[in-house]
Design a protein around this motif. Structure first.
Motif, PDB file in Angstrom:
ATOM      1  N   THR A 177      18.713  -0.318   0.825  1.00 31.76           N
ATOM      2  CA  THR A 177      18.410  -0.249   2.257  1.00 31.76           C
ATOM      3  C   THR A 177      16.971   0.173   2.486  1.00 31.76           C
ATOM      4  O   THR A 177      16.283  -0.389   3.345  1.00 31.76           O
ATOM      5  CB  THR A 177      19.375   0.703   2.981  1.00 31.76           C
ATOM      6  OG1 THR A 177      20.706   0.184   2.854  1.00 31.76           O
ATOM      7  CG2 THR A 177      19.028   0.874   4.442  1.00 31.76           C
ATOM      8  N   LEU A 178      16.488   1.147   1.727  1.00 35.72           N
ATOM      9  CA  LEU A 178      15.098   1.591   1.871  1.00 35.72           C
ATOM     10  C   LEU A 178      14.122   0.456   1.572  1.00 35.72           C
ATOM     11  O   LEU A 178      13.144   0.260   2.302  1.00 35.72           O
ATOM     12  CB  LEU A 178      14.824   2.790   0.966  1.00 35.72           C
ATOM     13  CG  LEU A 178      15.566   4.067   1.331  1.00 35.72           C
ATOM     14  CD1 LEU A 178      15.432   5.099   0.226  1.00 35.72           C
ATOM     15  CD2 LEU A 178      15.081   4.624   2.657  1.00 35.72           C
ATOM     16  N   ILE A 179      14.409  -0.302   0.528  1.00 34.34           N
ATOM     17  CA  ILE A 179      13.556  -1.445   0.201  1.00 34.34           C
ATOM     18  C   ILE A 179      13.626  -2.476   1.321  1.00 34.34           C
ATOM     19  O   ILE A 179      12.594  -3.025   1.743  1.00 34.34           O
ATOM     20  CB  ILE A 179      13.956  -2.054  -1.155  1.00 34.34           C
ATOM     21  CG1 ILE A 179      13.616  -1.086  -2.285  1.00 34.34           C
ATOM     22  CG2 ILE A 179      13.271  -3.409  -1.371  1.00 34.34           C
ATOM     23  CD1 ILE A 179      14.187  -1.476  -3.640  1.00 34.34           C
ATOM     24  N   ALA A 180      14.816  -2.732   1.833  1.00 36.94           N
ATOM     25  CA  ALA A 180      14.986  -3.699   2.923  1.00 36.94           C
ATOM     26  C   ALA A 180      14.219  -3.266   4.173  1.00 36.94           C
ATOM     27  O   ALA A 180      13.618  -4.096   4.863  1.00 36.94           O
ATOM     28  CB  ALA A 180      16.469  -3.891   3.238  1.00 36.94           C
ATOM     29  N   ILE A 181      14.207  -1.969   4.453  1.00 34.54           N
ATOM     30  CA  ILE A 181      13.461  -1.460   5.604  1.00 34.54           C
ATOM     31  C   ILE A 181      11.963  -1.673   5.386  1.00 34.54           C
ATOM     32  O   ILE A 181      11.262  -2.188   6.255  1.00 34.54           O
ATOM     33  CB  ILE A 181      13.766   0.029   5.862  1.00 34.54           C
ATOM     34  CG1 ILE A 181      15.194   0.205   6.387  1.00 34.54           C
ATOM     35  CG2 ILE A 181      12.759   0.626   6.852  1.00 34.54           C
ATOM     36  CD1 ILE A 181      15.653   1.646   6.461  1.00 34.54           C
ATOM     37  N   GLU A 182      11.455  -1.291   4.217  1.00 31.03           N
ATOM     38  CA  GLU A 182      10.014  -1.411   3.952  1.00 31.03           C
ATOM     39  C   GLU A 182       9.541  -2.851   3.851  1.00 31.03           C
ATOM     40  O   GLU A 182       8.381  -3.134   4.133  1.00 31.03           O
ATOM     41  CB  GLU A 182       9.619  -0.642   2.686  1.00 31.03           C
ATOM     42  CG  GLU A 182       9.391   0.818   2.939  1.00 31.03           C
ATOM     43  CD  GLU A 182       8.637   1.511   1.808  1.00 31.03           C
ATOM     44  OE1 GLU A 182       7.898   0.851   1.054  1.00 31.03           O
ATOM     45  OE2 GLU A 182       8.809   2.732   1.684  1.00 31.03           O
ATOM     46  N   THR A 183      10.411  -3.769   3.468  1.00 29.89           N
ATOM     47  CA  THR A 183      10.009  -5.173   3.366  1.00 29.89           C
ATOM     48  C   THR A 183      10.299  -5.965   4.633  1.00 29.89           C
ATOM     49  O   THR A 183       9.928  -7.124   4.731  1.00 29.89           O
ATOM     50  CB  THR A 183      10.690  -5.866   2.169  1.00 29.89           C
ATOM     51  OG1 THR A 183      12.108  -5.804   2.336  1.00 29.89           O
ATOM     52  CG2 THR A 183      10.272  -5.236   0.853  1.00 29.89           C
ATOM     53  N   GLY A 184      10.961  -5.332   5.583  1.00 24.49           N
ATOM     54  CA  GLY A 184      11.207  -5.984   6.864  1.00 24.49           C
ATOM     55  C   GLY A 184      12.464  -6.822   6.928  1.00 24.49           C
ATOM     56  O   GLY A 184      12.683  -7.533   7.906  1.00 24.49           O
ATOM     57  N   THR A 185      13.312  -6.726   5.921  1.00 26.18           N
ATOM     58  CA  THR A 185      14.570  -7.454   5.931  1.00 26.18           C
ATOM     59  C   THR A 185      15.520  -6.881   6.981  1.00 26.18           C
ATOM     60  O   THR A 185      16.332  -7.595   7.547  1.00 26.18           O
ATOM     61  CB  THR A 185      15.236  -7.399   4.535  1.00 26.18           C
ATOM     62  OG1 THR A 185      14.298  -7.883   3.575  1.00 26.18           O
ATOM     63  CG2 THR A 185      16.484  -8.241   4.474  1.00 26.18           C
ATOM     64  N   THR A 186      15.399  -5.587   7.229  1.00 25.11           N
ATOM     65  CA  THR A 186      16.194  -4.906   8.253  1.00 25.11           C
ATOM     66  C   THR A 186      15.321  -3.872   8.946  1.00 25.11           C
ATOM     67  O   THR A 186      14.303  -3.450   8.399  1.00 25.11           O
ATOM     68  CB  THR A 186      17.442  -4.233   7.641  1.00 25.11           C
ATOM     69  OG1 THR A 186      18.249  -3.692   8.704  1.00 25.11           O
ATOM     70  CG2 THR A 186      17.076  -3.112   6.692  1.00 25.11           C
ATOM     71  N   HIS A 187      15.724  -3.491  10.150  1.00 24.87           N
ATOM     72  CA  HIS A 187      15.018  -2.416  10.860  1.00 24.87           C
ATOM     73  C   HIS A 187      15.620  -1.056  10.531  1.00 24.87           C
ATOM     74  O   HIS A 187      15.007  -0.041  10.803  1.00 24.87           O
ATOM     75  CB  HIS A 187      15.073  -2.624  12.373  1.00 24.87           C
ATOM     76  CG  HIS A 187      14.430  -3.888  12.835  1.00 24.87           C
ATOM     77  ND1 HIS A 187      13.172  -4.276  12.447  1.00 24.87           N
ATOM     78  CD2 HIS A 187      14.878  -4.851  13.658  1.00 24.87           C
ATOM     79  CE1 HIS A 187      12.871  -5.428  13.013  1.00 24.87           C
ATOM     80  NE2 HIS A 187      13.892  -5.804  13.743  1.00 24.87           N
TER      81      HIS A 187
END
Length: 75
Positions: free
Chosen positions: A41-51
């Motif tokens: 989730t942290l990676i997804a947040i930093e890469t813009g996959t999720t807010h």
């Protein structure tokens, strides 16, 4: 009643998170351990996959020892 006229700047929020994490020298694994938010989730947040969810941002702010408003100010 008036409404906000600009959209939130989620790209700036991602950059702020990366900056805060890097300033502490933390890996995704370390931040995940400190927050209870998964590394994925942290990676997804930093890469813009999720807010991210509000409760995740709250835990991130607590781990970084910053007020959530300070963290979200870039929005």
């Amino acid at each position: 009643m008036s409404y906000p006229t600009r959209d939130p700047d989620f790209a700036a929020l991602r950059v702020e998170l990366a900056k805060q994490r890097a300033a502490r020298g933390w890996t995704y694994d370390e931040l995940a351990e400190r927050t209870g938010v998964s590394r994925r989730t942290l990676i997804a947040i930093e890469t813009g996959t999720t807010h991210g969810r509000l409760d995740s941002w709250h835990r991130i702010a607590q781990a970084l020892d910053v007020e959530i408003g300070e963290l979200l100010r870039v929005l």
